[in-house]
Every structure is written in C-alpha cells, then in structure tokens.
Design a protein around this motif. Structure first.
Motif, PDB file in Angstrom:
ATOM      1  N   GLU A   1      -0.492   5.123   3.614  1.00 32.14           N
ATOM      2  CA  GLU A   1      -0.678   6.220   4.574  1.00 32.14           C
ATOM      3  C   GLU A   1      -2.153   6.407   4.926  1.00 32.14           C
ATOM      4  O   GLU A   1      -2.500   6.632   6.092  1.00 32.14           O
ATOM      5  CB  GLU A   1      -0.116   7.520   4.015  1.00 32.14           C
ATOM      6  N   GLU A   2      -3.049   6.295   3.951  1.00 35.39           N
ATOM      7  CA  GLU A   2      -4.468   6.503   4.232  1.00 35.39           C
ATOM      8  C   GLU A   2      -5.146   5.258   4.802  1.00 35.39           C
ATOM      9  O   GLU A   2      -6.286   5.330   5.270  1.00 35.39           O
ATOM     10  CB  GLU A   2      -5.204   6.958   2.970  1.00 35.39           C
TER      11      GLU A   2
ATOM     12  N   LEU B   1     -16.507  -1.749   9.754  1.00 39.54           N
ATOM     13  CA  LEU B   1     -17.379  -1.488   8.607  1.00 39.54           C
ATOM     14  C   LEU B   1     -17.032  -0.187   7.887  1.00 39.54           C
ATOM     15  O   LEU B   1     -17.386   0.002   6.723  1.00 39.54           O
ATOM     16  CB  LEU B   1     -18.844  -1.452   9.061  1.00 39.54           C
ATOM     17  N   ASN B   2     -16.340   0.715   8.579  1.00 42.68           N
ATOM     18  CA  ASN B   2     -16.013   2.021   8.006  1.00 42.68           C
ATOM     19  C   ASN B   2     -14.817   1.984   7.051  1.00 42.68           C
ATOM     20  O   ASN B   2     -14.484   3.004   6.443  1.00 42.68           O
ATOM     21  CB  ASN B   2     -15.711   3.030   9.120  1.00 42.68           C
ATOM     22  N   TYR B   3     -14.165   0.811   6.923  1.00 42.65           N
ATOM     23  CA  TYR B   3     -12.917   0.757   6.167  1.00 42.65           C
ATOM     24  C   TYR B   3     -13.045  -0.071   4.893  1.00 42.65           C
ATOM     25  O   TYR B   3     -12.106  -0.737   4.476  1.00 42.65           O
ATOM     26  CB  TYR B   3     -11.793   0.232   7.077  1.00 42.65           C
ATOM     27  N   GLU B   4     -14.193   0.044   4.263  1.00 39.39           N
ATOM     28  CA  GLU B   4     -14.435  -0.713   3.029  1.00 39.39           C
ATOM     29  C   GLU B   4     -13.465  -0.328   1.920  1.00 39.39           C
ATOM     30  O   GLU B   4     -13.055  -1.160   1.104  1.00 39.39           O
ATOM     31  CB  GLU B   4     -15.875  -0.492   2.558  1.00 39.39           C
ATOM     32  N   THR B   5     -13.067   0.936   1.872  1.00 38.86           N
ATOM     33  CA  THR B   5     -12.196   1.412   0.787  1.00 38.86           C
ATOM     34  C   THR B   5     -10.751   1.643   1.235  1.00 38.86           C
ATOM     35  O   THR B   5      -9.914   2.040   0.422  1.00 38.86           O
ATOM     36  CB  THR B   5     -12.744   2.720   0.181  1.00 38.86           C
ATOM     37  N   THR B   6     -10.493   1.420   2.510  1.00 33.28           N
ATOM     38  CA  THR B   6      -9.118   1.586   3.018  1.00 33.28           C
ATOM     39  C   THR B   6      -8.813   0.443   3.986  1.00 33.28           C
ATOM     40  O   THR B   6      -8.922   0.591   5.196  1.00 33.28           O
ATOM     41  CB  THR B   6      -8.935   2.936   3.734  1.00 33.28           C
ATOM     42  N   ASN B   7      -8.418  -0.675   3.442  1.00 28.81           N
ATOM     43  CA  ASN B   7      -8.064  -1.846   4.250  1.00 28.81           C
ATOM     44  C   ASN B   7      -6.922  -2.593   3.572  1.00 28.81           C
ATOM     45  O   ASN B   7      -6.451  -2.172   2.505  1.00 28.81           O
ATOM     46  CB  ASN B   7      -9.287  -2.740   4.468  1.00 28.81           C
ATOM     47  N   VAL B   8      -6.498  -3.685   4.166  1.00 28.85           N
ATOM     48  CA  VAL B   8      -5.328  -4.378   3.619  1.00 28.85           C
ATOM     49  C   VAL B   8      -5.591  -4.907   2.209  1.00 28.85           C
ATOM     50  O   VAL B   8      -4.674  -4.992   1.385  1.00 28.85           O
ATOM     51  CB  VAL B   8      -4.887  -5.522   4.572  1.00 28.85           C
TER      52      VAL B   8
END
Length: 257
Positions: free
Chosen positions: A73-74, A55-62
């Motif tokens: 990288e991020e 749930l913490n990766y809403e803005t940094t995912n595939v």
C-alpha cells in the motif's frame, strides 16, 4: 481480481518497457484500473513515468517490497486515477542478493501484491532482459505472459529460451501460467526481412498466438522520452492505432469481450 500479465523476453532491446507503458495507458483509457510494476534494475519504466522523482523512492520500491521492508500500500504511486505504479529504484540490484538468499524467494512478489489484486483489473509487470530472480518472481506471480520481439533472426530463435523458461515455471511454481501471445515490435515494411521472419515464426511456433504488430515509429521513443503515452503524443498516428488494437485484443483474451 486482477489479471496479472508479465511483459517478458530474455533478449534486450525488444520494447518491453514501451509495450508495458502504452498498454497500461491503453487499458486505463478504456476504464480499467491498472497497476504497473517495474522489476527491472534499469528502471526505464519508472523513469518514463515519474522522471527524476525515482530518487524519492529509496525506501518504498519493488525491491523493498520484496524484502518486506515496505508494504504494498505504501509502495504504490498514483500516475493517473486509473493508472498506478510500483516503482523500481537504483538500489534494486543490491536487493537482488537479499532476495536470492530469502526463504520462499520465488514467491516474494506474488505474496507482496496479493492484498491489492482485488483493487485492480490488470497488473502489468515490466521485466529485465535476463533470467534471474526478478523474472522468476514475475512469472510465478502472473496469469499470462506477453512476449514482445523484434523480427530478426536472433529475435525469432530467442523465443525458444522464453518457452523453456515458461515450461520450467509451470513445472516448479505456477502451473497455470499461460502464453497470452507474441507481439512483433518495431515492424517495418521497408525490407522483406521482417515479413520473412514473421512467416518463419508462424511456422516454427504454430500454437503461439501472434497479436497486433507494433510498427517502428520515432514517435514512440519521443513520447517515452517526454513521459507521456503514444495516445497523448500522437493520437492519430500508426503506433497509437496499433496500441489501441492491441489493448482491445488483450481485453478480449482476458474478459472474453
């Protein structure tokens, strides 16, 4: 430069995620630096590795990576020193529409991960059970395809769909795409059916390499449920031995060892 391997089959329930996770751990245990990429909107690989932290990766995912809203990288998450992950997310299905309408849509993943390929020995991509834009991106970005399958009638027949798709990808976007092999999964000797289907598979596709057979084992499901590899859950079991053998086989194919 990393060898990029898609674990793919258009049929669902054949063990793609289990194969990706345990092969990734197997390669990392043997000193290789591995990047796992989850392009399945069901995010089973991601959940198996990081649980509710997904749930913490809403803005940094595939998905955000492929729409260029985040950099590679991020987006990378460290699981262990030698094992990293580009996670999937609940919003990946929504991103699919953006990617389908994007310029050069088939190469979004290939271009996004290219800056970090020199940092890894292997990249393993876990794919959805459908022929959509995510699978096309994955195969376009890959050097090899590893196909897990169940030795059932429909499992064997379904291989032709994958081979047709691979032929299309070679023609259109990635002429060097190579079949690494087929991995018979959930194998049991309790009936003669799997052995009969394995024989039919060899006869129908004589040029397709058949790699290590993975046994049907409750330990594999339990290990994934607990977020650990089979090597940690039951290191002396049949499944762990099979995955170790498969890992060595993959290394032999890629590195010639």
């Amino acid at each position: 430069m990393a060898a990029v391997i898609s674990i793919a089959n258009q049929k669902g329930g054949v063990g793609k995620t289990t194969l990706t996770l345990n092969l990734g751990y197997g390669l990392a245990r043997m000193g290789r630096k591995v990047l796992l990429i989850d392009v399945d909107p069901q995010f089973n690989l991601t959940f198996g590795l990081i649980g509710m932290d997904v749930l913490n990766y809403e803005t940094t995912n595939v998905g955000t990576l492929m729409t260029r809203e985040s950099s590679v990288e991020e987006t990378i998450v460290e699981i262990t020193e030698n094992l990293h992950l580009i996670p999937s997310h609940l919003n990946l299905s929504a991103k699919e529409i953006e990617i389908i309408n994007a310029y050069n849509r088939e190469r979004r993943l290939e271009k996004a991960i290219s800056p970090v390929l020199p940092d890894y020995d292997y990249v393993l991509i876990d794919n959805p059970p459908s022929m959509g834009i995510f699978l096309v991106n994955s195969l376009t970005a890959s050097d090899y395809v590893l196909i897990p399958l169940e030795l059932s009638y429909f499992g064997v027949i379904g291989m032709q769909l994958m081979f047709n798709l691979m032929a299309m990808i070679r023609e259109e976007t990635n002429e060097s795409l190579t079949l690494m092999g087929l991995v018979p999964n959930k194998f049991t000797r309790q009936t003669k059916v799997p052995q009969t289907r394995l024989k039919e598979l060899r006869e129908t596709y004589p040029d397709a390499p058949i790699l290590t057979t993975i046994p049907k084992a409750i330990a594999l499901e339990k290990a994934q449920g607990e977020g650990v590899s089979i090597f940690d859950y039951e290191p002396e079991g049949r499944a762990a031995r099979a995955f170790e053998k498969l890992t060595r086989e993959v290394i032999s194919i890629v590195e010639g060892e």
